[in-house]
Design a protein around this motif. Structure first.
Motif, PDB file in Angstrom:
ATOM      1  N   LEU A 149      -5.292   3.242   1.251  1.00  0.00           N
ATOM      2  CA  LEU A 149      -4.046   3.385   0.499  1.00  0.00           C
ATOM      3  C   LEU A 149      -3.727   2.111  -0.260  1.00  0.00           C
ATOM      4  CD1 LEU A 149      -1.604   5.282   2.905  1.00  0.00           C
ATOM      5  CD2 LEU A 149      -2.520   6.085   0.721  1.00  0.00           C
ATOM      6  N   LEU A 150      -3.970   0.980   0.386  1.00  0.00           N
ATOM      7  CA  LEU A 150      -3.750  -0.320  -0.252  1.00  0.00           C
ATOM      8  C   LEU A 150      -4.517  -1.369   0.523  1.00  0.00           C
ATOM      9  CD1 LEU A 150      -2.232  -1.910  -2.470  1.00  0.00           C
ATOM     10  CD2 LEU A 150      -0.417  -2.314  -0.790  1.00  0.00           C
ATOM     11  N   GLN A 151      -5.239  -2.224  -0.195  1.00  0.00           N
ATOM     12  CA  GLN A 151      -5.991  -3.286   0.470  1.00  0.00           C
ATOM     13  C   GLN A 151      -5.042  -4.158   1.295  1.00  0.00           C
ATOM     14  OE1 GLN A 151      -8.201  -5.512  -2.428  1.00  0.00           O
ATOM     15  NE2 GLN A 151      -9.893  -4.058  -2.434  1.00  0.00           N
ATOM     16  N   PRO A 152      -5.394  -4.438   2.550  1.00  0.00           N
ATOM     17  CA  PRO A 152      -4.508  -5.261   3.390  1.00  0.00           C
ATOM     18  C   PRO A 152      -4.158  -6.607   2.764  1.00  0.00           C
ATOM     19  CG  PRO A 152      -6.200  -4.208   4.729  1.00  0.00           C
ATOM     20  CD  PRO A 152      -6.551  -3.919   3.297  1.00  0.00           C
ATOM     21  N   ASP A 153      -5.109  -7.219   2.049  1.00  0.00           N
ATOM     22  CA  ASP A 153      -4.822  -8.512   1.419  1.00  0.00           C
ATOM     23  C   ASP A 153      -3.740  -8.373   0.360  1.00  0.00           C
ATOM     24  OD1 ASP A 153      -5.552 -11.404   0.816  1.00  0.00           O
ATOM     25  OD2 ASP A 153      -5.948 -10.483  -1.132  1.00  0.00           O
ATOM     26  N   ALA A 154      -3.786  -7.298  -0.433  1.00  0.00           N
ATOM     27  CA  ALA A 154      -2.766  -7.076  -1.459  1.00  0.00           C
ATOM     28  C   ALA A 154      -1.407  -6.839  -0.811  1.00  0.00           C
ATOM     29  CB  ALA A 154      -3.150  -5.890  -2.337  1.00  0.00           C
ATOM     30  N   LEU A 155      -1.382  -6.118   0.307  1.00  0.00           N
ATOM     31  CA  LEU A 155      -0.122  -5.870   1.008  1.00  0.00           C
ATOM     32  C   LEU A 155       0.482  -7.182   1.518  1.00  0.00           C
ATOM     33  CD1 LEU A 155       1.941  -3.891   2.208  1.00  0.00           C
ATOM     34  CD2 LEU A 155       0.463  -3.725   4.226  1.00  0.00           C
ATOM     35  N   ARG A 156      -0.348  -8.012   2.150  1.00  0.00           N
ATOM     36  CA  ARG A 156       0.154  -9.291   2.665  1.00  0.00           C
ATOM     37  C   ARG A 156       0.678 -10.181   1.540  1.00  0.00           C
ATOM     38  NH1 ARG A 156      -4.436  -8.712   6.068  1.00  0.00           N
ATOM     39  NH2 ARG A 156      -5.684  -9.934   4.607  1.00  0.00           N
TER      40      ARG A 156
END
Length: 425
Positions: A358-365
């Motif tokens: 759904l969304l790359q974890p790095d982008a979310l952080r």
């Protein structure tokens, strides 16, 4: 190609040989030209796969390329003997290429001169469908009812001649990809996810090469236990010597010198070859035999002045610090991350799509850390700048905007709550 193993109590039908048999391996430009004519006359998409010698050779070169097309059959190409396959671009035209885990095979295909116009990734399709096992064998078994043997997935594909059993395995990897693609495509359409899948496939196809790693020697296994700068200098010096030797000999670095030997030398800091070979990790026959080759790298590190020693910590990246310290550094960002993770996890379950898809974890952080204000509009622009696809932004941006508001409200409520002393007055 690595894979998830099929279920132990499987009742599927074993797939032991392609329907039309295993073709002769293409080893000459003339045979490649004949194959190009045959595939140009075929119809529909192209099933594609590649075999490497990871763990045996230096780098990720392709040693066998496999293709299949309706009306053209299967082709197995010895890319060591025929390294330029660019003639196939015209033969394949704008046909869709079908891969399983395309990101693994596309770099090698580009090195061979091949540039697919569009792709369908059966592994990524299975992920978007929420299937728990997405390896080729598991996906084939679930969708088609066939079981694939995977005992040759980790072989040294630079071996020549290739054993017949290996060639059968390689041919089977493309034998069912055409049928598998059709089944997964139908599932994606039924789930309303086909447009999302197309965006994901195109993102994989057009992804640039990853940037070079900063201080790659710091990734040596066990180096985190080396806590002094002199020891780190030995890790760096041995790693660089190993890298050069592995490249010159075209051998996987781990087969030239094990990480454990590097870190053991860094901790022991031997002052002679005799001291070096007394280290337990240096007493295997092959490592001990080449100790005199490696020792100059240790000597060079030991002779470095203090000012030239590597820092204890590597250069800081451009991303935020580890989330575990956010609560102390920026509690509002920590609150955003907690609320955002919960919201993404709930949507992941609702849509049957892994959260990381759904969304790359790095982008979310990064989004949670860098946000100051701007609401959904800022979030949309930020996610786009981090490479999020349009479908992801449409789903996730409003979700994060609400989560950030909830986090702010929770922070305000905590700030307004009376302290224990105030409540007792």
């Amino acid at each position: 190609m690595t894979d998830d193993a099929p279920d132990e109590e499987s009742t599927s039908t074993p797939l032991r040989i392609p329907a039309d048999g295993v073709p002769d391996v293409i080893e000459t430009p003339e045979a490649l030209a004949e194959m190009a004519e045959r595939f140009a006359a075929g119809t529909g998409p192209i099933a594609a796969d590649a075999e490497r010698a990871s763990g045996f050779r230096y780098g990720q070169a392709t040693y066998l390329a496999q293709f299949k097309r309706e009306g053209a059959g299967i082709a197995l190409i010895d890319t060591d003997a025929v390294p330029d396959l660019s003639i196939l671009n015209d033969a394949f035209g704008d046909a869709e290429w079908i891969f399983h885990a395309a990101s693994q095979d596309l770099p090698g295909m580009r090195d061979l001169g091949l540039t697919p116009a569009s792709i369908f990734d059966t592994e990524l399709a299975a992920r978007l469908l929420g299937w728990p096992k997405v390896g080729l064998a598991a996906v084939v078994e679930r969708e088609l009812g066939f079981s694939l043997a995977k005992e040759h997935s980790a072989q040294d594909w630079s071996t020549r001649p290739l054993p017949p059993a290996w060639l059968t395995y390689a041919a089977l990897d493309v034998e069912v990809l055409l049928e598998l693609r059709d089944g997964l495509h139908a599932h994606l359409v039924e789930a309303g996810k086909i447009a999302w899948a197309r965006e994901e496939f195109e993102a994989v196809r057009t992804a640039p090469p990853p940037p070079p790693k900063v201080d790659p020697w710091r990734r040596t296994s066990g180096s985190a236990q080396v806590r002094d700068q002199r020891g780190l200098a030995i890790v760096k010096s041995l790693w660089e010597a190993r890298e050069q030797d592995a490249q010159n000999r075209d051998i996987s670095p781990g087969r030239v010198l094990r990480d454990a030997a590097i870190t053991a030398a860094a901790q022991a800091k031997p002052r002679s070859i005799d001291e070096l070979v007394k280290i337990r990790e240096w007493q295997s026959k092959g490592t001990k035999r080449r100790a005199s080759f490696w020792y100059p790298a240790i000597e060079a590190a030991m002779a470095l002045p203090e000012s030239k020693l590597p820092a204890k910590r590597g250069p800081r990246g451009d991303g935020p610090p580890q989330p575990r310290i956010w609560k102390d550094k920026r509690p509002e960002a920590a609150a955003r991350l907690n609320f955002a993770r919960e919201a993404v996890a709930a949507d992941s379950e609702r849509l049957s799509i892994p959260a990381e898809n759904l969304l790359q974890p790095d982008a979310l952080r990064r989004c949670c850390w860098e946000y100051r204000s701007g609401g959904e509009e800022w979030i949309r622009e930020f996610l786009a700048s981090r490479g999020a696809r349009a479908w992801q932004i449409e789903l996730i941006a409003p979700l994060l905007a609400d989560a950030f508001e909830d986090a702010e409200d929770a922070q305000d409520a905590d700030a307004d709550a009376p302290t224990e002393d105030e409540g007792s007055e």
